[in-house]
Design a protein around this motif. Structure first.
Motif, PDB file in Angstrom:
ATOM      1  N   VAL A 135     -12.334  -3.958  12.131  1.00 26.44           N
ATOM      2  CA  VAL A 135     -12.492  -4.892  13.235  1.00 26.44           C
ATOM      3  C   VAL A 135     -13.931  -5.365  13.258  1.00 26.44           C
ATOM      4  N   GLY A 150      -9.511  -9.212  14.440  1.00 24.50           N
ATOM      5  CA  GLY A 150      -8.116  -8.843  14.226  1.00 24.50           C
ATOM      6  C   GLY A 150      -7.478  -9.866  13.312  1.00 24.50           C
ATOM      7  N   GLN A 153       2.345 -10.442   4.497  1.00 30.79           N
ATOM      8  CA  GLN A 153       3.488 -10.643   5.383  1.00 30.79           C
ATOM      9  C   GLN A 153       3.472 -12.036   5.988  1.00 30.79           C
ATOM     10  N   ASN A 185       2.196  -0.285  -4.893  1.00 29.12           N
ATOM     11  CA  ASN A 185       2.500  -1.056  -3.685  1.00 29.12           C
ATOM     12  C   ASN A 185       2.017  -2.502  -3.796  1.00 29.12           C
ATOM     13  N   TYR A 233     -14.068   4.307   6.498  1.00 30.18           N
ATOM     14  CA  TYR A 233     -13.779   5.232   7.610  1.00 30.18           C
ATOM     15  C   TYR A 233     -12.313   5.116   8.056  1.00 30.18           C
ATOM     16  N   ASN A 234     -11.818   3.888   8.086  1.00 35.53           N
ATOM     17  CA  ASN A 234     -10.434   3.710   8.531  1.00 35.53           C
ATOM     18  C   ASN A 234      -9.453   4.440   7.630  1.00 35.53           C
ATOM     19  N   GLY A 283     -10.126   7.309   6.151  1.00 39.83           N
ATOM     20  CA  GLY A 283     -10.461   8.721   6.087  1.00 39.83           C
ATOM     21  C   GLY A 283     -11.496   9.075   5.041  1.00 39.83           C
ATOM     22  N   TYR A 340       3.891   7.810   0.461  1.00 34.67           N
ATOM     23  CA  TYR A 340       3.215   6.964  -0.534  1.00 34.67           C
ATOM     24  C   TYR A 340       2.538   5.742   0.079  1.00 34.67           C
ATOM     25  N   ASN A 341       2.018   5.926   1.291  1.00 32.27           N
ATOM     26  CA  ASN A 341       1.283   4.850   1.954  1.00 32.27           C
ATOM     27  C   ASN A 341       0.129   5.436   2.740  1.00 32.27           C
ATOM     28  N   GLU A 342      -0.781   4.571   3.155  1.00 31.67           N
ATOM     29  CA  GLU A 342      -1.898   4.960   4.008  1.00 31.67           C
ATOM     30  C   GLU A 342      -1.549   4.660   5.467  1.00 31.67           C
ATOM     31  N   TYR A 349      -3.323   3.678   7.952  1.00 29.45           N
ATOM     32  CA  TYR A 349      -3.929   2.435   8.476  1.00 29.45           C
ATOM     33  C   TYR A 349      -3.119   1.227   8.032  1.00 29.45           C
ATOM     34  N   ASN A 350      -2.677   1.234   6.774  1.00 32.51           N
ATOM     35  CA  ASN A 350      -1.897   0.101   6.266  1.00 32.51           C
ATOM     36  C   ASN A 350      -0.531   0.007   6.942  1.00 32.51           C
ATOM     37  N   ARG A 364      -0.807  -1.241  10.536  1.00 40.31           N
ATOM     38  CA  ARG A 364      -1.059  -2.675  10.547  1.00 40.31           C
ATOM     39  C   ARG A 364       0.186  -3.471  10.177  1.00 40.31           C
ATOM     40  N   LYS A 365       0.934  -2.945   9.196  1.00 40.36           N
ATOM     41  CA  LYS A 365       2.136  -3.609   8.724  1.00 40.36           C
ATOM     42  C   LYS A 365       3.107  -3.831   9.881  1.00 40.36           C
ATOM     43  N   TYR A 389       3.387   6.773  -8.366  1.00 42.70           N
ATOM     44  CA  TYR A 389       2.111   6.815  -7.661  1.00 42.70           C
ATOM     45  C   TYR A 389       1.133   7.780  -8.324  1.00 42.70           C
ATOM     46  N   SER A 437      -7.035  11.373   7.869  1.00 39.13           N
ATOM     47  CA  SER A 437      -8.105  11.185   8.836  1.00 39.13           C
ATOM     48  C   SER A 437      -8.338   9.697   8.997  1.00 39.13           C
ATOM     49  N   THR A 438      -8.858   9.331  10.155  1.00 42.67           N
ATOM     50  CA  THR A 438      -9.243   7.934  10.331  1.00 42.67           C
ATOM     51  C   THR A 438     -10.279   7.864  11.428  1.00 42.67           C
ATOM     52  N   LYS A 439     -11.123   6.881  11.317  1.00 43.06           N
ATOM     53  CA  LYS A 439     -12.162   6.670  12.318  1.00 43.06           C
ATOM     54  C   LYS A 439     -12.351   5.169  12.418  1.00 43.06           C
ATOM     55  N   ALA A 472     -10.903   1.295  14.705  1.00 46.97           N
ATOM     56  CA  ALA A 472      -9.851   0.612  15.466  1.00 46.97           C
ATOM     57  C   ALA A 472      -8.952  -0.123  14.487  1.00 46.97           C
ATOM     58  N   LEU A 473      -7.695  -0.311  14.866  1.00 49.10           N
ATOM     59  CA  LEU A 473      -6.795  -1.101  14.035  1.00 49.10           C
ATOM     60  C   LEU A 473      -7.272  -2.547  14.024  1.00 49.10           C
ATOM     61  N   ASN A 474      -7.081  -3.234  12.910  1.00 49.47           N
ATOM     62  CA  ASN A 474      -7.529  -4.631  12.823  1.00 49.47           C
ATOM     63  C   ASN A 474      -6.456  -5.630  13.283  1.00 49.47           C
TER      64      ASN A 474
END
Lengths: 456, 456
Positions: A63, A72, A78, A105, A135-136, A138, B100-102, B104-105, B108-109, B137, B197-199, B201-203
């Motif tokens: 962000v 955003g 998609q 992917n 960071y997002n 990890g 098999y995904n992150e 965060y992705n 968002r998806k 993978y 882990s994540t640090k 905000a979502l975009n």
């Protein structure tokens, strides 16, 4: 002026509600529509009305400051899938990072888009930029520049191999014989790299274009090497014809050294048009945009871009000496070089330099009449500074309409740009060959084993 | 029969050109359209005409045997994004693997799909099944069953936190004041788990539904525990009302034990309808489908499902004793249990058991008239065996039309199913509450730092 047989290629680069960092504040921006399909539908249909080769979407995996900037971003592939249903010819290209995705992917993502759009997909390959993106996911820090390109090379290697796992005519669909696909024409990749490995076939048949168009947006030396190996379109930032010509010659030279045809890559600098029927109108529009920039942010933004604290220097003075600014950055090295060159050459004050850069993030801003912009584009094109432009309207949607309504017709009259699409796929628009199967000659890869029905 | 105030919920489960493993060989299958948007557009519009709650897409991260089976699958969330433009009310749900995904992705998806569709998105959370998926993978083997669920719990924890990073009213878009979003209402997650882990905000701003609907498709004990913690829809395979009632009671009980409302989860078994105007017509259709199965594959397919080699046993004899078949599998444990129960209870021969399972992968196949199917559905619903069904037409597109044209009207006449959509979002169709912000009460998470403009 020189003459060239080909015509210009144009991308419509859609970025928030306009490329100008504060363009969202403009009364005519569509900022309220940023998470609404209708906003993008209008833009795509405008670009198609203007016969653009493609729409081009950026991607940021974090962000950006939410308070003063539009922030955003819908997942771009998609969004393009949705836009494929409301357009017929327009190329659909998006940025996807190699650093925070899995090759399997990504190969599938663009193969799917290419099928959904019947051959209009393109992938802008980037390696991302910032620790906040890491960071997002990890991670403690973003990998350094050279390492990211090494990883990206492997990543693209895996992705292109996966696109080759189904031969073009693998699908049989013989109901009577009970053969859906020819097993001998669906191969498994076996790739063991330093960073990425895969063993298997892609779960989507070969894309209609063979490979979706590969776009590359890094102009640093590793970026150019990467482009010379894989790229088919280069999106670059250039501020003078001389520099653009040097870049153009350098990339095309590297291509040829790599055994590729010089025209197998299209070089498209970014261009942000601030235009009007008269020079006075264009200048007035430029002033309106610049007035949207809070003067307090200029020093901070420029400091961030250069990774050097400018807050102690007089804002109306020139840029101080900065030790090794290109070396110091882990972001877009070529962009930092360009900023430094621009500052030195034009002897700009910190205020003027920052103001110009905030507008289009280092890309060329052109302020002038519709005809002057057409002249400018023609000149750069005919003097081999580029093969076309990625158009970056400062305020969306209005400035894209303006370009389509007033500049495209001039380019068309001069024979510089198509009046109608002659092809159906993005490769056809760009004059790029459809790649044949490149992999699986070595014989060490084998036909995909038959797997049992899976439960779901 | 008991009575219930609510109405049935229906999913249209789209799987290749039909759920029957050899349905693609049927003269009316749309196998040629599997990679063509038009095929899916027709299906989605049929489901919407039938007032289904949702369309439901599976996902396999590998190529199932290409020679005898329809294979390859467009990336389902992209496909739903495209379908969101040609439907108005239909819920749009797809399977995406946590293995098999992150996070965060994935966050968002589905946030993007929820925005594009204005609140119609749902995520079918799975952990994938097979080693061949791991190979794609770059992994040596698929993680074992219990571990996958542990990982999935963390994964969903991270995803839901990310969906909470933007408050519903975070967007301000005040041009004059220059405030795009309220920085105090865009928070950063700081999550450090064992696996993810994540640090940051979502975009993408908070989805219109708060969270897209969370669907869960595992019926094993860890699967049920997972569903009781997070699930809002459970897709399950059931072969008898008694077993369905036991499952229903068990899940709803676990929900209540977890402090959730019993109606906060909708249980929807799979149901593959093989139907006609008369019993004779339905039986004829069943025979036509079964005749498409090469008898040579039955033993192999059943051996794979049970992870036990049956090739040495007489095909017309009963299933031999298999030591610990559920323990031995690393795939869908509950499905293996169901197969064993079915074989013992009905004393089926290997041939008959395999033939039935190949048809609908262990889900209920119903053979009968339109009215008999409506009776069956009503009975299971009113006796609390389910809250609805995920309809799995054996051959697509035709068998979905047939269900919509002949069975839906009967259900509607009986007051068991909606005649018109009364809501707009998938949550409204399903009668599920929109979640408020669940995270960020603890105060250890902080407002997102302002980042500088990024170059692109």
């Amino acid at each position: 002026m020189g003459t060239r047989d080909e015509q210009l290629h144009l991308g419509a680069f859609i970025y928030y509600s306009g490329h100008h960092h504060y363009g969202w504040r403009h009364p005519e921006s569509g900022a309220e529509g940023l998470f609404d399909f209708k906003f993008y539908k209008r833009l795509a249909q405008t670009a198609e009305r203007g016969k653009f080769d493609m729409m081009f979407l950026a991607d940021l995996l974090y962000v950006r400051g939410v308070e003063d900037a539009a922030s955003g971003m819908l997942e771009p592939v998609q969004l393009l899938a949705a836009l494929s249903t409301v357009t017929e010819k327009l190329g659909l290209t998006a940025t996807v990072s190699t650093t925070y995705n899995e090759p399997y992917n990504v190969a599938r993502k663009f193969a799917s888009l290419d099928h959904l759009s019947e051959g209009r997909a393109g992938w802008n390959i980037v390696t991302s930029q910032l620790d906040v993106e890491a960071y997002n996911y990890g991670k403690d820090k973003h990998p350094e520049h050279g390492l990211r390109y090494e990883m990206a090379r492997e990543f693209v290697e895996v992705v292109t191999r996966l696109w080759d796992t189904w031969e073009d005519d693998a699908l049989i669909i013989d109901r009577k014989a009970g053969i859906f696909a020819d097993g001998a024409k669906v191969k498994e990749v076996e790739y063991k790299g330093q960073w990425y490995s895969t063993k298997g076939a892609l779960n989507v048949p070969r894309p209609p274009q063979g490979y979706p168009v590969l776009i590359q947006a890094g102009s640093s030396a590793p970026g150019q090497d990467f482009a010379a190996a894989f790229g088919e379109v280069i999106f670059t930032a250039q501020q003078s014809l001389e520099a653009a010509q040097a870049f153009y010659a350098s990339v095309k030279g590297k291509l040829v050294a790599n055994g590729r045809q010089a025209d197998s890559i299209k070089i498209m600098p970014g261009l942000s048009p601030i235009i009007g029927a008269t020079e006075a109108e264009a200048q007035q529009k430029y002033k309106e945009l610049q007035d949207l920039i809070p003067s307090s942010v200029i020093v901070g933004a420029l400091s961030t871009m250069l990774n050097f604290d400018l807050s102690g220097y007089p804002i109306d003075g020139e840029l101080p000496d900065i030790p090794d600014p290109v070396e110091a950055t882990n972001g877009m090295k070529s962009r930092v070089q360009l900023i430094m060159d621009m500052a030195r050459k034009e002897r700009l004050s910190i205020q003027d330099l920052g103001g110009r850069l905030i507008g289009a993030r280092g890309h060329m801003q052109f302020v002038g009449t519709y005809g002057q912009l057409a002249d400018f584009m023609q000149h750069w094109f005919q003097e081999y500074g580029c093969d076309g432009f990625n158009i970056m309207p400062p305020v969306l949607p209005g400035n894209l309409d303006e370009f389509v309504d007033h500049v495209v017709p001039i380019l068309q009259q001069r024979g510089l740009f198509r009046k109608e699409y002659t092809g159906s796929t993005l490769r056809e628009h760009l004059g790029l060959e459809r790649p044949g199967l490149r992999h699986f000659q070595a014989g060490h890869e084998r036909a995909a084993a038959s797997a049992a029905p899976a439960a779901t």
